[in-house]
Design an enzyme around this catalytic site. Sequence first.
Site, PDB file in Angstrom:
ATOM      1  N   ASN A 149       6.972  20.218   0.385  1.00 13.91           N
ATOM      2  CA  ASN A 149       5.750  20.503  -0.361  1.00 13.91           C
ATOM      3  C   ASN A 149       5.752  19.936  -1.769  1.00 13.91           C
ATOM      4  O   ASN A 149       4.706  19.923  -2.427  1.00 13.91           O
ATOM      5  CB  ASN A 149       5.537  22.022  -0.439  1.00 13.91           C
ATOM      6  CG  ASN A 149       6.721  22.753  -1.026  1.00 13.91           C
ATOM      7  OD1 ASN A 149       7.839  22.672  -0.520  1.00 13.91           O
ATOM      8  ND2 ASN A 149       6.498  23.476  -2.114  1.00 13.91           N
ATOM      9  N   CYS A 325       4.175  27.926  -6.049  1.00 11.47           N
ATOM     10  CA  CYS A 325       4.796  29.257  -6.001  1.00 11.47           C
ATOM     11  C   CYS A 325       5.769  29.488  -7.141  1.00 11.47           C
ATOM     12  O   CYS A 325       6.115  30.624  -7.437  1.00 11.47           O
ATOM     13  CB  CYS A 325       5.512  29.447  -4.662  1.00 11.47           C
ATOM     14  SG  CYS A 325       4.380  29.499  -3.254  1.00 11.47           S
TER      15      CYS A 325
END
Length: 381
Positions: A149, A325
């Site tokens: 990611n 995140c």
Amino acid sequence: MIYFDNSATTKIEDSVLNTYNVASQQYFGNPSSLHKLGLKAYELLETSRKNIAKLMNFKPHEVFFTSGGTEGNNWIIKGTAFKKREFGKHIITSAVEHPSVINTMTQLEQLGFDVTYLPVDKTGHVRVEDLKNAIRPDTILVSIMAVNNEVGSIQPITQIGRVLDDYPSISFHVDGTQAIGKDLDDRFIDPRVDYFTFSGHKFHAPRGIGFIYMKSGKQLEPLMAGGGQEKGQRSGTENTPAIAAMARALRLLKDNEKVKAQEMLKLKTMLIQHLEKLDNVHIFSKLDDDFAPHIICFTLDGVRGETIVHTFEDRDIYISTTSACSSKKGLESSTLKAMNTQENIATSAVRVSLDENNTESEMKEFIKNLDEIHDHFQILN
């Protein structure tokens, strides 16, 4: 506004939102209820399951609904560990997994499991030989993401599958969150994989909904105890409107998928080729078959990533540091650290992540602003 942060989340598509609203208003019964309103909701739930399974070439009974990628990763990893602990407590993963995998592994280590974190090469790829050498008699699970990611590296899932063909007792989990809809199915949808994780908000579905694939005959220890929904595997009243909306979003995602991926790659190529002309820039995402078409990770050396993000934000352009995140925590990119990138360079990294709605004109405007921002910080440095 230019939105280039699609790996963090995508905007819900208008027709998907309409599906959600209609389902909320007209299919509001509990799917477990015996009356006709419950039956109506149950039929929508199962139709959505069948449609998702067909689009993914899965079987309907192999699809289980979750609240998203984090729950899916937690459930598969912990559920496998708890189910198979009498056979062994060794798990193999990589050093560049999403935090929902890394932190789950940390929890399991605290419970007495032994985790091997495979290193990656300078491009962020796991070496299959390292994985092969890490397998032990007590290995019960291998968990490797399909697409990283942060930099977009495509992991060698099919090659790992061939290694694991010789170890049928080892469960194989793939986090497919960043790979779905990018014309990469032949790179990660492998018959050896036992479990996949997917998250709806990565492809224009609502937040808070996702699904996992559990191969026929495989078992997980449930993490959610309750009323026995999802064949007793994941209790809790199903989010039927979001499930129906996710099924529609997936159908739209799969429509002309190859063409959409080619368009993303075209925009990625524009940006990388321009970045290659600039001074004091590092590019971590490559233009080759081992990288996804939608993620570009780069630096403006000497400028912290969050500073670059906010400078673009002031121009109504939205990108991110690396993993959304961990970006608010100001953490160094775990992927770049695993790639042995110098800390002063890694903390300058930002990520542009595209989807099928981004356009060439947006990329041209982004590059124009990039040049101005680059020149501004070069003067300051």
